[in-house]
Design an enzyme around this catalytic site. Structure first.
Site, PDB file in Angstrom:
ATOM      1  CG  HIS A  98     141.469  73.009  68.091  1.00  0.00           C
ATOM      2  ND1 HIS A  98     140.787  73.843  69.116  1.00  0.00           N
ATOM      3  CD2 HIS A  98     140.567  72.760  67.287  1.00  0.00           C
ATOM      4  CE1 HIS A  98     139.458  73.893  68.726  1.00  0.00           C
ATOM      5  NE2 HIS A  98     139.279  73.474  67.726  1.00  0.00           N
ATOM      6  CD  GLU A  99     141.410  71.859  63.593  1.00  0.00           C
ATOM      7  OE1 GLU A  99     140.654  71.100  63.332  1.00  0.00           O
ATOM      8  OE2 GLU A  99     141.385  73.026  63.994  1.00  0.00           O
ATOM      9  CG  HIS A 135     137.906  68.738  66.676  1.00  0.00           C
ATOM     10  ND1 HIS A 135     136.874  68.928  67.419  1.00  0.00           N
ATOM     11  CD2 HIS A 135     138.335  69.901  66.124  1.00  0.00           C
ATOM     12  CE1 HIS A 135     136.534  70.213  67.222  1.00  0.00           C
ATOM     13  NE2 HIS A 135     137.669  70.914  66.815  1.00  0.00           N
ATOM     14  CD  GLU A 150     134.942  73.653  66.885  1.00  0.00           C
ATOM     15  OE1 GLU A 150     136.128  73.729  67.025  1.00  0.00           O
ATOM     16  OE2 GLU A 150     134.796  73.049  65.975  1.00  0.00           O
TER      17      GLU A 150
END
Length: 885
Positions: free
Chosen positions: A319-320, A323, A342
């Site tokens: 997820h990070e 980004h 998000e």
């Protein structure tokens, strides 16, 4: 003073900064004093003055500004001989609006210039801005410094234009004690030693938003690896724990390569550092090139960590890292489009991890994201995905299930509607077109429409610009199916909202399926041609119609009695996929909460899940059973014992199949499910499970290396200990406290905190709650303890909260107070309790918890209505007795 107030009045109450000037480059130098817990600095901001002005307005908060000057430059000259320097006549720092207003006597002309500001501030203890946290080195407690700027807290560290659209490059240097290490977004360019102070200078960054700026100062170990494209990736860990970063490092390297290929765009920075810090308000933060994590979301111990924690860690890392494309490279234009960051990072993290670990069945587990979004978005106090954000700080409570869970689900819905290839091609073009820029939701829809050849704007606006989602009522009429949409609200209320819905359904087989766009309130589908004019007999146990195949859409389905009966038989005959079994159960439970389906019918449905072994289905079954036990305790207390016995019987098959011990060669999900099943059996007071759990706990207390105590079942064992602990029989509680104090990893401490308040004894519960807010528990970790408060202890927990309001407010009011509100209030089930809570907060208001308070109170009132609905179901006593037997 009066003149200053007049000046300030014209800039107050604005959601955005005035556009007198925009930044192009920041040259930031900070001197960090960890012993005094303070910092000072000077920032030189290269500006473009857009209009003649006597004002420069930027963001600053809790900073002491010492000196300010502005010098322009003559764009027609190669020298600075014509530059003029200006000092402001007034420097006004307004804490309420978080702005710094600089007033000049002379007009600052259009053109480029440099604004120089000197400032200082304490390193705060609030886990936001530039803050201090502590760690232990060789038995000595030491300080380190960390940043957390998202969403609007860069202004706590240095004066800046703290808005995502105002991107600029950053040249950062830090003065730190010579024995320490400094990290930032970019690689180290130079280090110079001056006595005991070391100046670390970093390469200048590409353009980025202020919320993505980051630095960490402390003592750390690291391990490193390199991607296929030559990007150096490092994982920084507490001293002596570097090998615990190995799993995260391997995942990061692989997902970097995956995203590079998927987006047809290379990782945009020269390096990627991931650092585990001992105190962090969120789970992790995607700062450009320097991702900061809580320790338990980056570190993994191969011998002692559970399979579930490995999966949580993998999703978090993916997820990070994601980004860096969705968020950092292409950035939202304003916080109203938070979901662009998000929702997309959540969606593609599952895609990436599913590719790396196909045996984990991550796309099936993605249903948990959908389910959480459906719960919150069924509230009248929900909000649209695209939302008004004014003032900017009001974004803090919008990092919620709508932005993450609903956002990611409608992306998946669109992906399925358009097809994987079309969708990937469109996203790659979007990233390419808006790289290093800012974008809005409409920009994304425009690119996808253009690239896919399908106009999606109108359809997607119904999902992002209005809150909520539909329930689809499905009725069979001979050779047709009738579809009707209506806004689904758990309160039972209705609105006139409508959606454009991609409907999918299967007819007795996954090889026979249809789809269409439901663009109106009603629609009829002729299915006679699908069966050559002969539709199978409704009593045929092999015929069924499942709408929302594989739960690909963000909506619920209510079937007529005939279709519902067919689906129940299809589950019994093992004809449905795991995702569809999950969806049927989840929809039935929600419809029951809203008063659209009886509890009797839901219990009869649960009965056909007795031989379920799939992780995702069984975990939802446990969730539903827990919810029913809690509401039944209030609505039909005399039937709770038999109800628990029924649920124990339902779970007995899977518990027997899995057993307490790992089976050689078993799948990843079996290891996770084992702990969840035994935890559920303990919570339902199954005596046999409790006795076995206590046997294993006592073996562990005697010998920490016993094979009877596994990482995957220890939560269930801990729960058994606390479910029987009381003030008069407190050995188990004391043993748990001792284990917490001896725990060497953040993961171990977290797991104990999650269970410590699970005791039904109200007095012992208070001891646990007091422990959570003591100095023994890191401020960030209170959220784990609150999430585990026993249902029996809800009234005492509320009394404790009121008694301790002042210290809780003072300690957690800056960032974590919302967790107290949600976890302590939502278990209640009566309007009288809701009224009491409302009255308390009327005299103890706090802006930060306003939305969570409204949502929590609405959930209490929904349950109060549900209680009355259940009490009117007079078939329940006989049915529950029959099912329990």
């Amino acid at each position: 003073m009066e003149q200053k107030q007049k000046i300030l009045a014209q800039f107050k109450g604005q959601s955005r900064l005035p556009n007198f000037a925009i930044p192009n480059r920041y040259d930031l130098h900070l001197n960090t004093d960890l012993s005094a817990c303070s910092f000072s600095g000077i920032v030189r901001i290269t500006l473009a003055i857009l209009n003649d002005t006597k004002f420069i307005v930027l963001n600053a908060l809790e900073l002491d500004v010492h000196g300010v000057s502005y010098s322009n430059s003559n764009s027609n000259s190669n020298s600075n001989s014509n530059a003029q320097s200006y000092r402001p006549s007034h420097v006004i720092l307004d804490e309420e609006d978080e702005i710094l207003v600089l007033v000049f006597d002379d007009v600052l002309g259009v053109g480029e210039g440099i604004l120089e500001i000197e400032f200082s501030a304490p390193l705060n203890g609030h886990l936001k801005g530039f803050y201090k946290c502590t760690y232990v080195d060789g038995g000595v407690k030491k300080n380190m410094a960390v940043t957390q700027f998202e969403a609007v807290d860069a202004r706590r560290c240095f004066p800046c234009w703290d808005e995502p659209a105002l991107k600029a490059s950053f040249k950062i240097s830090l003065d730190i004690p010579k024995e320490l290490m400094a990290l930032s977004n970019m690689p180290v360019l130079d280090e110079k030693l001056n006595g005991d102070i070391k100046t670390v200078s970093f390469e200048e960054s590409p353009n980025m938003s202020t919320y993505l700026v980051a630095f960490v100062v402390g003592l750390l170990d690291y391990i490193e690896d390199t991607t296929a494209e030559g990007i150096k990736v490092r994982v920084y860990c507490p001293l002596g724990k570097s090998e615990q970063g190995r799993v995260s490092l391997n995942i990061a390297v692989k997902v970097l390569d995956y995203f590079t290929k998927y987006f047809s765009m290379s990782y945009p920075l020269p390096k990627l550092d991931m650092v585990a810090v001992p105190e962090f308000g969120g789970g992790a933060m995607e700062n450009n090139g320097l991702i900061v994590y809580r320790e338990n979301l980056l570190l993994y111990d191969e011998l002692h960590s559970s399979a579930e924690n490995k999966q949580i860690l993998a999703i978090c890392v993916a997820h990070e890292v994601a980004h860096h494309w969705f968020g950092n490279l292409v950035t939202l234009a304003w916080w109203s489009d938070l979901w662009l960051n998000e929702g997309f990072a959540t969606w593609i993290s599952y895609m990436a991890i599913d590719t790396l670990f196909p045996e984990w069945k991550m796309w099936t587990q993605f249903l948990q994201q959908t389910a959480r979004g459906l719960v919150i978005d069924a509230l009248e106090e929900s909000h649209p995905i695209e939302m008004e954000i004014h003032p900017a700080r009001s974004i803090d409570d919008k990092f919620d299930a709508i932005s993450y869970k609903k956002g990611s689900t409608i992306i998946q819905m669109l992906q399925i509607y358009l097809g994987d290839d079309n969708f990937q091609k469109a996203l790659s073009e979007y990233i390419k077109r808006y790289a290093w820029k800012n974008a809005k939701t409409d920009d994304l829809w425009a690119v996808i429409s253009e690239e896919s050849g399908t106009q999606i704007n109108l359809m997607m606006d119904t999902w992002t610009k209005q809150m909520g989602y539909p329930v689809i009522y499905v009725k069979s009429r001979d050779t047709t199916l009738e579809f009707e949409q209506s806004h689904f609200l758990l309160s039972g209320q209705h609105s006139g909202s409508q959606w454009i819905i991609p409907i999918t359904f299967s007819l007795g087989s996954y090889n026979k399926h249809k789809n269409f766009l439901l663009e109106t309130k009603f629609h009829v589908v002729d299915i006679s041609k699908d069966f050559a004019g002969t539709i199978p007999n409704t009593g045929d146990g092999n015929f069924w119609i499942k709408v929302n195949t594989s739960q690909s859409g963000f909506y619920r389905v209510k079937y007529d009695d005939k279709l519902e009966s067919q689906l129940r038989k299809a589950i019994e005959n093992s004809l449905l996929s795991d995702t569809d079994k999950f969806g049927i159960l989840d929809d039935a439970y929600a419809l029951c909460q809203a008063g659209h389906q009886s509890l009797s019918s839901v219990l009869s449905l649960i009965d056909v899940y007795r031989k379920e072994l799939d992780y995702i289905v069984t975990s939802r079954l446990i969730y539903v059973c827990n919810g029913i036990v809690n509401i039944a305790t209030e609505a039909i207390p005399d039937l709770v014992f038999e109800l628990k016995q029924f649920f124990i019987n339902v779970l007995h098959f899977s518990a027997t199949k899995l057993g307490w011990e790992a089976i050689p060669g078993e799948g990843h999900s079996s290891a996770i499910l084992r702990g969840k099943i035994y935890g559920a059996l303990v919570s339902f007071d199954d005596g046999k499970t409790h006795d076995e759990a206590m046997h294993r706990f006592q073996a562990y207390v005697r010998d920490r290396k016993t094979t009877l105590f596994s990482a995957d079942t220890k939560k269930a064992v801990y729960l058994a200990v606390m479910r029987k602990a009381t003030v008069s029989s407190r050995n188990g509680f004391e043993s748990m406290l001792q284990l917490y104090r001896e725990a060497e990893t953040a993961e171990d401490k977290e797991e104990i905190l999650r269970i410590l308040a699970a005791c039904p004894d109200p007095d012992l519960l208070v001891e646990a709650l007091d422990f959570f807010i003591s100095e023994e528990v890191r401020e960030q970790d209170v959220i784990y303890g609150l999430s585990g408060i026993s249902f029996e202890g809800r009234h005492r927990a509320w009394e404790w909260f009121k008694e301790n309001w002042e210290p809780i407010f003072n300690k957690y009011g800056h960032i974590l107070l919302t967790n107290f509100v949600r976890d302590i209030i939502t278990p209640f089930c009566s309007n009288e309790e809701a009224d009491e809570i409302e009255a308390f907060f009327a005299t103890h208001p706090h802006e930060m918890v306003a939305m969570d308070l409204k949502q929590s109170l609405e959930q209490v009132r929904i349950k109060a209505r549900w209680v009355e609905f259940i009490r009117q179901d007079h078939s329940l006593p006989d049915l529950i007795s029959k099912l329990a037997a």
